[in-house]
Structures are given as C-alpha cells and as structure tokens.
Motif scaffolding. Structure first.
Motif, PDB file in Angstrom:
ATOM      1  N   PHE A 167       0.845  -1.211   0.000  1.00  0.00           N
ATOM      2  CA  PHE A 167       0.000   0.000   0.000  1.00  0.00           C
ATOM      3  C   PHE A 167       0.879   1.259   0.000  1.00  0.00           C
ATOM      4  O   PHE A 167       0.788   2.114  -0.892  1.00  0.00           O
ATOM      5  CB  PHE A 167      -0.895  -0.078   1.252  1.00  0.00           C
ATOM      6  CG  PHE A 167      -1.796   1.086   1.496  1.00  0.00           C
ATOM      7  CD1 PHE A 167      -2.462   1.730   0.466  1.00  0.00           C
ATOM      8  CD2 PHE A 167      -2.003   1.526   2.806  1.00  0.00           C
ATOM      9  CE1 PHE A 167      -3.314   2.800   0.726  1.00  0.00           C
ATOM     10  CE2 PHE A 167      -2.854   2.584   3.074  1.00  0.00           C
ATOM     11  CZ  PHE A 167      -3.501   3.220   2.033  1.00  0.00           C
ATOM     12  N   LEU A 168       1.762   1.377   0.984  1.00  0.00           N
ATOM     13  CA  LEU A 168       2.619   2.564   1.065  1.00  0.00           C
ATOM     14  C   LEU A 168       3.722   2.523   0.006  1.00  0.00           C
ATOM     15  O   LEU A 168       3.993   3.528  -0.667  1.00  0.00           O
ATOM     16  CB  LEU A 168       3.237   2.651   2.479  1.00  0.00           C
ATOM     17  CG  LEU A 168       4.337   3.693   2.654  1.00  0.00           C
ATOM     18  CD1 LEU A 168       3.825   5.106   2.358  1.00  0.00           C
ATOM     19  CD2 LEU A 168       4.912   3.629   4.074  1.00  0.00           C
ATOM     20  N   ALA A 213       3.237 -10.350  -7.171  1.00  0.00           N
ATOM     21  CA  ALA A 213       3.268  -9.044  -6.515  1.00  0.00           C
ATOM     22  C   ALA A 213       3.787  -7.983  -7.494  1.00  0.00           C
ATOM     23  O   ALA A 213       3.315  -6.840  -7.490  1.00  0.00           O
ATOM     24  CB  ALA A 213       4.137  -9.101  -5.265  1.00  0.00           C
ATOM     25  N   LEU A 263      -1.661   4.809  12.193  1.00  0.00           N
ATOM     26  CA  LEU A 263      -2.442   4.002  11.241  1.00  0.00           C
ATOM     27  C   LEU A 263      -2.524   4.712   9.883  1.00  0.00           C
ATOM     28  O   LEU A 263      -3.010   5.839   9.799  1.00  0.00           O
ATOM     29  CB  LEU A 263      -3.844   3.783  11.797  1.00  0.00           C
ATOM     30  CG  LEU A 263      -4.718   2.774  11.054  1.00  0.00           C
ATOM     31  CD1 LEU A 263      -4.262   1.347  11.364  1.00  0.00           C
ATOM     32  CD2 LEU A 263      -6.179   2.954  11.450  1.00  0.00           C
ATOM     33  N   ALA A 284       9.182  -2.672   3.220  1.00  0.00           N
ATOM     34  CA  ALA A 284       8.579  -4.012   3.364  1.00  0.00           C
ATOM     35  C   ALA A 284       8.674  -4.518   4.803  1.00  0.00           C
ATOM     36  O   ALA A 284       9.709  -4.383   5.457  1.00  0.00           O
ATOM     37  CB  ALA A 284       9.286  -4.999   2.432  1.00  0.00           C
ATOM     38  N   LYS A 303       7.931  -4.545  15.081  1.00  0.00           N
ATOM     39  CA  LYS A 303       8.343  -3.221  14.587  1.00  0.00           C
ATOM     40  C   LYS A 303       9.340  -2.576  15.560  1.00  0.00           C
ATOM     41  O   LYS A 303      10.284  -1.911  15.137  1.00  0.00           O
ATOM     42  CB  LYS A 303       7.136  -2.302  14.395  1.00  0.00           C
ATOM     43  CG  LYS A 303       6.207  -2.700  13.268  1.00  0.00           C
ATOM     44  CD  LYS A 303       6.880  -2.818  11.909  1.00  0.00           C
ATOM     45  CE  LYS A 303       7.137  -1.523  11.203  1.00  0.00           C
ATOM     46  NZ  LYS A 303       7.711  -1.729   9.841  1.00  0.00           N
TER      47      LYS A 303
HETATM   48  N1  LIG Z   1      -0.561   0.578   7.276  1.00  0.00           N
HETATM   49  C1  LIG Z   1      -0.306   1.069   8.484  1.00  0.00           C
HETATM   50  O1  LIG Z   1      -1.223   1.418   9.227  1.00  0.00           O
HETATM   51  C2  LIG Z   1       1.118   1.218   8.940  1.00  0.00           C
HETATM   52  C3  LIG Z   1       1.375   2.044  10.052  1.00  0.00           C
HETATM   53  C4  LIG Z   1       2.689   2.227  10.468  1.00  0.00           C
HETATM   54  C5  LIG Z   1       3.712   1.594   9.803  1.00  0.00           C
HETATM   55  N2  LIG Z   1       3.430   0.787   8.747  1.00  0.00           N
HETATM   56  C6  LIG Z   1       4.547   0.140   8.056  1.00  0.00           C
HETATM   57  O2  LIG Z   1       4.527   0.579   6.717  1.00  0.00           O
HETATM   58  C7  LIG Z   1       5.086  -0.434   5.895  1.00  0.00           C
HETATM   59  C8  LIG Z   1       4.154  -0.712   4.741  1.00  0.00           C
HETATM   60  O3  LIG Z   1       2.924  -1.175   5.241  1.00  0.00           O
HETATM   61  P1  LIG Z   1       1.612  -1.171   4.339  1.00  0.00           P
HETATM   62  O4  LIG Z   1       0.543  -0.575   5.136  1.00  0.00           O
HETATM   63  O5  LIG Z   1       1.921  -0.632   3.011  1.00  0.00           O
HETATM   64  O6  LIG Z   1       1.298  -2.729   4.299  1.00  0.00           O
HETATM   65  P2  LIG Z   1       1.325  -3.763   3.078  1.00  0.00           P
HETATM   66  O7  LIG Z   1       0.515  -3.253   1.952  1.00  0.00           O
HETATM   67  O8  LIG Z   1       0.979  -5.082   3.666  1.00  0.00           O
HETATM   68  O9  LIG Z   1       2.841  -3.723   2.646  1.00  0.00           O
HETATM   69  C9  LIG Z   1       3.806  -4.549   3.209  1.00  0.00           C
HETATM   70  C10 LIG Z   1       4.789  -4.921   2.126  1.00  0.00           C
HETATM   71  O10 LIG Z   1       5.788  -5.781   2.682  1.00  0.00           O
HETATM   72  C11 LIG Z   1       5.868  -6.932   1.864  1.00  0.00           C
HETATM   73  N3  LIG Z   1       6.258  -8.102   2.644  1.00  0.00           N
HETATM   74  C12 LIG Z   1       5.636  -8.588   3.750  1.00  0.00           C
HETATM   75  N4  LIG Z   1       6.283  -9.686   4.178  1.00  0.00           N
HETATM   76  C13 LIG Z   1       7.309  -9.901   3.298  1.00  0.00           C
HETATM   77  C14 LIG Z   1       8.321 -10.879   3.184  1.00  0.00           C
HETATM   78  N5  LIG Z   1       8.396 -11.868   4.061  1.00  0.00           N
HETATM   79  N6  LIG Z   1       9.214 -10.775   2.178  1.00  0.00           N
HETATM   80  C15 LIG Z   1       9.129  -9.767   1.280  1.00  0.00           C
HETATM   81  N7  LIG Z   1       8.186  -8.815   1.318  1.00  0.00           N
HETATM   82  C16 LIG Z   1       7.285  -8.887   2.327  1.00  0.00           C
HETATM   83  C17 LIG Z   1       4.476  -7.132   1.288  1.00  0.00           C
HETATM   84  O11 LIG Z   1       4.546  -7.961   0.128  1.00  0.00           O
HETATM   85  P3  LIG Z   1       3.202  -8.574  -0.545  1.00  0.00           P
HETATM   86  O12 LIG Z   1       2.580  -7.432  -1.321  1.00  0.00           O
HETATM   87  O13 LIG Z   1       3.706  -9.657  -1.425  1.00  0.00           O
HETATM   88  O14 LIG Z   1       2.344  -9.047   0.593  1.00  0.00           O
HETATM   89  C18 LIG Z   1       4.120  -5.694   0.979  1.00  0.00           C
HETATM   90  O15 LIG Z   1       4.711  -5.310  -0.235  1.00  0.00           O
HETATM   91  C19 LIG Z   1       5.364  -1.626   6.797  1.00  0.00           C
HETATM   92  O16 LIG Z   1       6.712  -1.562   7.211  1.00  0.00           O
HETATM   93  C20 LIG Z   1       4.441  -1.370   7.973  1.00  0.00           C
HETATM   94  O17 LIG Z   1       4.890  -1.982   9.159  1.00  0.00           O
HETATM   95  C21 LIG Z   1       2.162   0.582   8.287  1.00  0.00           C
END
Ligand SMILES: NC(=O)c1ccc[n+]([C@@H]2O[C@H](COP(=O)([O-])OP(=O)(O)OC[C@H]3O[C@@H](n4cnc5c(N)ncnc54)[C@H](OP(=O)(O)O)[C@@H]3O)[C@@H](O)[C@H]2O)c1
Length: 336
Positions: free
Chosen positions: A12-13, A37, A186, A82, A159
C-alpha cells in the motif's frame, strides 16, 4: 547512480512511493516477494497513468539473503518499507521477527555493501507509544515502546525490535550510510485497486459492520500520500539523518469516533456504540493474536509530529479530510 530501491513495492505505502518517485523522473528499483506481486505493482502504476519505463523489479524475500544485493546494486538511496503487516495477528509473539527484524538487517547489510548514501526505514508508531502507563503528554521521537508492558502484540514487538536492530547495526557498522526512521500511526487513504492493506480493512470493517459495537481502542490516522511525502522529504533533507519522524495527521480518536466519521461521510445511519471494557476483554480473549489489546482498552495516547512539520516542512491533511478521503475511496474500491 541516482537510483532508489523501494522494498516491498507491491504494498500500500511502497506502491505510493514507487509511483511518486517515477512521477518525478527518478529511476526506481522495487523489490517484490514474488512475480504476482510485481504484476500487482505494474497494474497499480498503469491505473494511475504512470510510465513504468524507469522501473526495474527484483524478487527478494525478507527471510532470505538471496536477491538483496542485486536489488540494491546501482542505488544510492533505499526506502526500506517491506515488513509483514498481517490482517490477522499471529499467536506466537515472535512469528513476525524473521521477516521484520531479520529482513531489515538483510536490507541494511546489502545497502552497506553497495555503498548506499541514505536509508529511510519505515518503522511505526508501534515502535514508539505502546506498553507504557497512560500519560497526558504525547509520545515523541525519544520514546520507545516498552515490550514488557501491556498491549504488546506480535506486530508491535516486531516493529520495535526491527527499528532498534537497525539503529544498533548502523552504529556497529560505523554508520556506512545515513539512516532516518519514519514512524507512522495508522496509514489510511484512498485504496489502490487490488487487495486491501490491513489498515484499510480495519476502516472498511468500521464502514460495513451493520451493528457497530466497538472496543475502546485509540488510534491516530494519517493519509498514505502524506506518509509517502514524508519519506521523500526524509530521503533528501540534510538534517534528517539520525532522526525518527512520527507521522500523524493530528488527534488520536477512539474506534467509535473513527467509525462515526467514516460512516457519516458515507451516509450510513444508525448508532455507533462502545463496548464496555469487561465485555471487550472477553471478546478479545477469543483471538490469541488480538488478546494483548485487552491491555490497551480505554488507554488514550497521542503523538507529536512537530519535528516532521517544523524541520522537514511536512504539511499533512487533517484528520477529518484523511477519513473523508478514505471513506470515499473505500466506497469506490474494486478488488482488482
Ligand atoms: N498501514 C499502516 O497502518 C502502517 C502504520 C505504520 C507503519 N506501517 C509500516 O509501513 C510499511 C508498509 O505497510 P503497508 O501498510 O503498506 O502494508 P502492506 O501493503 O501489507 O505492505 C507490506 C509490504 O511488505 C511486503 N512483505 C511482507 N512480508 C514480506 C516478506 N516476508 N518478504 C518480502 N516482502 C514482504 C508485502 O509484500 P506482498 O505485497 O507480497 O504481501 C508488501 O509489499 C510496513 O513496514 C508497515 O509496518 C504501516
């Protein structure tokens, strides 16, 4: 070698970051964990009308060493985004560590070997404001979640330990590159086509549930476009290195308040009620991954994003706008 590696480009991000970088003419490497992906990222760029010519895709998994040196080769900057963010939290508190902490260390080692100049790490408010007694003062960049305290889910643990490991490794290697952390609350906003990120599923749940009876849990929100903008500022600003920047649109809200905002915007009528804590505690017990949240019930918190605003000139949308845009986007969202 003016190229940027974005890890987890299909997310997403990260997808927002890839699109923003390409739109401003940067050459981008994006890691994805499998070819499907990569196809999702390409489709998202096509839907946004972004020319993918300057994008190269690489396959690498956070749990494996393979692929990271190739992904970072030729890059002078890295956005390590990621990390597992599962919609359903695992029961095992350490289940996310191999990908979250181990993956961060793999990416940082590869960045050091490749002579990268700056790494921006997507950490989280989860690494800042959890496990503490309730307090009036907002949490800031000096705070770390206390992993012995209440409310520590496997995600908060992963995290926190991942970001701490990043700073420790950075110091141990003699600071081979500049390191910056971004700590968003969030992340919501208009969803791209394709699978919904876990944070958007939460908001969709608030919109859709016919009988909203919600636990007293408190969250800050921020728009994905503003979080991407903050990452790009952190990637370029001369005073960013060595700092943590909290990304929050403003006041934290209880889940019921969040639900009222998005439901009113979507024209959904009917009352939204808060579950008494005793009942919420019983219900949370039924899901081992969510059980630690019982320690967070009725616990108010806030976050101070002044450094991002004052130092980096970051100007995020306000909370009401963030939630209105997210509700609009979710109403229009298509799965693919
Ligand atoms: N969304 C929130 O509310 C939030 C808040 C604070 C911080 N964050 C941080 O922001 C970052 C992005 O989050 P997001 O919201 O964009 O979530 P997301 O859409 O689930 O993105 C996570 C990414 O990490 C990849 N990933 C997960 N496990 C992996 C693995 N084992 N090997 C390789 N790639 C892997 C996923 O790949 P796939 O696409 O193949 O699943 C996806 O591209 C993360 O670090 C998260 O902790 C998110």
């Amino acid at each position: 070698m003016a190229r940027v590696l974005v890890t987890g480009g299909s997310g997403f991000l990260a997808g927002q970051l890839v699109a923003a970088l390409l739109a401003r003419g940067e050459a981008v490497h994006a890691s994805v964990r499998d070819p499907a992906a990569g196809a999702r990222l390409q489709a998202r760029l096509a839907a946004a009308g972004i020319d993918p010519q300057r994008l190269r895709l690489f396959t690498a998994r956070l749990e494996d060493d393979a692929g990271w040196d190739a992904a970072v080769a030729g890059c002078d900057r890295v956005l390590h985004v990621a990390s597992p963010f599962p919609a359903r939290l695992p029961r095992d508190p350490d289940a996310l560590l191999p990908a979250a902490r181990g993956g961060t260390l793999r990416v940082l080692h590869a960045a050091a070997r490749a002579g990268v100049r700056r790494v921006v790490l997507t950490s989280s408010f989860a690494a800042v404001g959890y496990g503490h007694p309730e307090r009036a003062a907002p949490f800031g960049a000096r705070d770390w979640s206390s992993l012995d305290g209440p409310g520590i889910t496997a995600y908060v643990r992963a995290k926190t330990l991942a970001e701490q490991a990043a700073w420790t490794l950075h110091a141990r290697l003699g600071q081979p590159f500049e390191l910056v952390a971004v700590n968003p609350v969030l992340i919501v906003g208009p969803p791209p086509p394709g699978p919904l990120a876990a944070s958007l599923r939460l908001v969709r749940g608030l919109l859709r549930t016919p009988l909203p009876l919600l636990p007293r849990l408190c969250y800050g929100v921020v728009d994905v476009r503003d979080v991407a903008d903050l990452h790009l500022r952190a990637l370029a600003h001369p005073q960013a290195p060595g700092r943590r920047f909290i990304a929050s649109a403003g006041e934290f809200l209880w889940l019921a308040q969040l639900a009222r905002h998005v439901r009113a915007h979507a024209g959904r009528r009917g009352p939204v009620r808060e579950l008494p804590d005793a009942l919420a505690r019983l219900l949370l017990r039924l899901d081992p991954g969510l059980r630690p949240l019982a320690g967070d019930l009725s616990r108010w918190r806030g976050a101070d994003s002044t450094p991002a605003r004052a130092l980096l000139g970051w100007q995020p949308r306000g909370v009401a706008q963030v939630l209105a845009d997210c509700a609009d986007g979710l109403i229009r969202w298509t799965p693919g």
